[in-house]
Design a protein around this motif. Sequence first.
Motif, PDB file in Angstrom:
ATOM      1  N   GLY A   1       0.891  -1.251  -0.168  1.00 27.96           N
ATOM      2  CA  GLY A   1      -0.146   0.042  -0.020  1.00 27.96           C
ATOM      3  C   GLY A   1       0.901   1.307   0.030  1.00 27.96           C
ATOM      4  O   GLY A   1       0.530   2.138  -0.721  1.00 27.96           O
ATOM      5  N   LEU A   2       2.013   1.260   0.821  1.00 33.98           N
ATOM      6  CA  LEU A   2       2.791   2.413   0.951  1.00 33.98           C
ATOM      7  C   LEU A   2       3.480   2.471  -0.620  1.00 33.98           C
ATOM      8  O   LEU A   2       3.762   3.663  -1.112  1.00 33.98           O
ATOM      9  CB  LEU A   2       3.674   2.498   2.017  1.00 33.98           C
ATOM     10  CG  LEU A   2       3.307   2.311   3.368  1.00 33.98           C
ATOM     11  CD1 LEU A   2       4.103   1.968   4.552  1.00 33.98           C
ATOM     12  CD2 LEU A   2       2.522   3.760   3.686  1.00 33.98           C
ATOM     13  N   ARG A   3       3.844   1.536  -1.086  1.00 30.90           N
ATOM     14  CA  ARG A   3       4.712   1.492  -2.487  1.00 30.90           C
ATOM     15  C   ARG A   3       3.551   2.163  -3.376  1.00 30.90           C
ATOM     16  O   ARG A   3       4.093   2.755  -4.168  1.00 30.90           O
ATOM     17  CB  ARG A   3       4.797   0.062  -3.046  1.00 30.90           C
ATOM     18  CG  ARG A   3       5.818   0.178  -4.111  1.00 30.90           C
ATOM     19  CD  ARG A   3       5.990  -1.387  -4.671  1.00 30.90           C
ATOM     20  NE  ARG A   3       7.016  -1.986  -3.613  1.00 30.90           N
ATOM     21  CZ  ARG A   3       6.663  -2.960  -2.916  1.00 30.90           C
ATOM     22  NH1 ARG A   3       5.419  -3.638  -2.985  1.00 30.90           N
ATOM     23  NH2 ARG A   3       7.571  -3.624  -1.929  1.00 30.90           N
ATOM     24  N   GLU A   4       2.348   1.977  -3.446  1.00 33.25           N
ATOM     25  CA  GLU A   4       1.535   2.493  -4.449  1.00 33.25           C
ATOM     26  C   GLU A   4       1.124   3.829  -3.960  1.00 33.25           C
ATOM     27  O   GLU A   4       1.202   4.697  -5.013  1.00 33.25           O
ATOM     28  CB  GLU A   4      -0.004   1.821  -4.119  1.00 33.25           C
ATOM     29  CG  GLU A   4       0.288   0.163  -4.584  1.00 33.25           C
ATOM     30  CD  GLU A   4      -1.252  -0.375  -4.426  1.00 33.25           C
ATOM     31  OE1 GLU A   4      -2.301   0.137  -3.689  1.00 33.25           O
ATOM     32  OE2 GLU A   4      -1.399  -1.637  -4.698  1.00 33.25           O
TER      33      GLU A   4
ATOM     34  N   ILE B  85       3.528   5.940  -2.714  1.00 33.98           N
ATOM     35  CA  ILE B  85       4.851   6.467  -3.223  1.00 33.98           C
ATOM     36  C   ILE B  85       4.722   6.759  -4.748  1.00 33.98           C
ATOM     37  O   ILE B  85       5.110   7.829  -5.277  1.00 33.98           O
ATOM     38  CB  ILE B  85       5.814   5.684  -2.719  1.00 33.98           C
ATOM     39  CG1 ILE B  85       6.372   5.897  -1.161  1.00 33.98           C
ATOM     40  CG2 ILE B  85       7.206   6.100  -3.723  1.00 33.98           C
ATOM     41  CD1 ILE B  85       7.361   4.979  -1.016  1.00 33.98           C
ATOM     42  N   ALA B  86       4.472   5.610  -5.542  1.00 35.91           N
ATOM     43  CA  ALA B  86       4.217   5.812  -7.058  1.00 35.91           C
ATOM     44  C   ALA B  86       3.141   6.747  -7.275  1.00 35.91           C
ATOM     45  O   ALA B  86       3.394   7.463  -8.467  1.00 35.91           O
ATOM     46  CB  ALA B  86       3.947   4.354  -7.475  1.00 35.91           C
ATOM     47  N   ALA B  87       2.129   6.944  -6.646  1.00 34.34           N
ATOM     48  CA  ALA B  87       1.068   7.928  -6.980  1.00 34.34           C
ATOM     49  C   ALA B  87       1.550   9.247  -6.531  1.00 34.34           C
ATOM     50  O   ALA B  87       0.831  10.446  -6.956  1.00 34.34           O
ATOM     51  CB  ALA B  87      -0.160   7.496  -6.262  1.00 34.34           C
ATOM     52  N   GLY B  88       2.616   9.516  -5.717  1.00 39.91           N
ATOM     53  CA  GLY B  88       3.200  10.871  -5.540  1.00 39.91           C
ATOM     54  C   GLY B  88       2.373  11.515  -4.118  1.00 39.91           C
ATOM     55  O   GLY B  88       2.105  12.544  -4.199  1.00 39.91           O
ATOM     56  N   ALA B  89       1.834  10.603  -3.361  1.00 42.30           N
ATOM     57  CA  ALA B  89       0.887  11.004  -2.500  1.00 42.30           C
ATOM     58  C   ALA B  89       1.582  11.705  -1.040  1.00 42.30           C
ATOM     59  O   ALA B  89       1.196  12.432  -0.411  1.00 42.30           O
ATOM     60  CB  ALA B  89       0.205   9.494  -1.747  1.00 42.30           C
ATOM     61  N   PHE B  90       3.215  11.624  -1.198  1.00 44.47           N
ATOM     62  CA  PHE B  90       3.670  12.178   0.014  1.00 44.47           C
ATOM     63  C   PHE B  90       4.446  13.651  -0.114  1.00 44.47           C
ATOM     64  O   PHE B  90       5.187  14.008   0.266  1.00 44.47           O
ATOM     65  CB  PHE B  90       4.958  11.138   0.479  1.00 44.47           C
ATOM     66  CG  PHE B  90       4.136   9.985   0.888  1.00 44.47           C
ATOM     67  CD1 PHE B  90       3.370  10.084   1.996  1.00 44.47           C
ATOM     68  CD2 PHE B  90       4.353   8.858   0.185  1.00 44.47           C
ATOM     69  CE1 PHE B  90       2.736   8.908   2.350  1.00 44.47           C
ATOM     70  CE2 PHE B  90       3.808   7.628   0.731  1.00 44.47           C
ATOM     71  CZ  PHE B  90       2.690   7.571   1.781  1.00 44.47           C
TER      72      PHE B  90
END
Length: 252
Positions: free
Chosen positions: A19-22, A24-29
């Motif tokens: 979930g965290l990898r997804e 990160i890939a989505a630029g959520a941070f």
Amino acid sequence: MAVAGGGTAEARYRQLAAGLREAIAAGAFGADGRLPSEEKIAQQYGVSRGTVRQALAVLRANGLVTSRRGTRRVVLGTARTQSFFELLSFTRWARSLGEEPGGRTIDITSCPANPLECEQLNLEPGSQIYRVLRLRTLSRVPIMIERTLYPEHIGAVIAGLDPHAISHTELLTEEGVVFADTEHTIDLVHADADDARLLGCNQDAPLMRERRRATDHSGRPLLWSDDRFLPGTVAFTVHNSVATTALLRRRG
């Protein structure tokens, strides 16, 4: 993604890592790429801080995040990362990331090996080998070209496979072929005409190259491969330890 609930502790931290990898890939941070604190992640996903630490350790091992003492973890990048600490086939590695691996054999040729190929595969001069050109995809997107050389007894098995077989390694394992050790060499090359046509990039565009030489338990070479990746699609991590390094010396 909801993680709280049933399942083993191992399943929970792996689900959280995915979930965290997804995210990160989505630029959520955000632009600074700083993850929330362990406490906030635990609250958001409904898990313990121990589960959060295990999930973050997975991301750190995969080269996606890093941290310094006293600061929050920082995102390093979004390329899919493969660790050399484990011996994984492309297919198993892709599935471990939740990606859909794919492959298509473009060409197979049986021919005499040249002197360099004989040296790499430990063959007698003039031995027959199989040259295999293959396109690999992640979630149906081309990311890599494989140019693999096989000794005749293994290449003959590959030649009989479906051109769209997802994994050659798994099928060879079923035939009793054991991949015990692999040497990796990473460098940069420029795309040739075949690379450009199959990967959809410009000719002479920079590609990351991984050269692999796999052997069985006795040290007999099983393949020698030249794999070329589109930039930004994959990264590699290397684990070093004084417990295993050949450079460790005893004082006495």
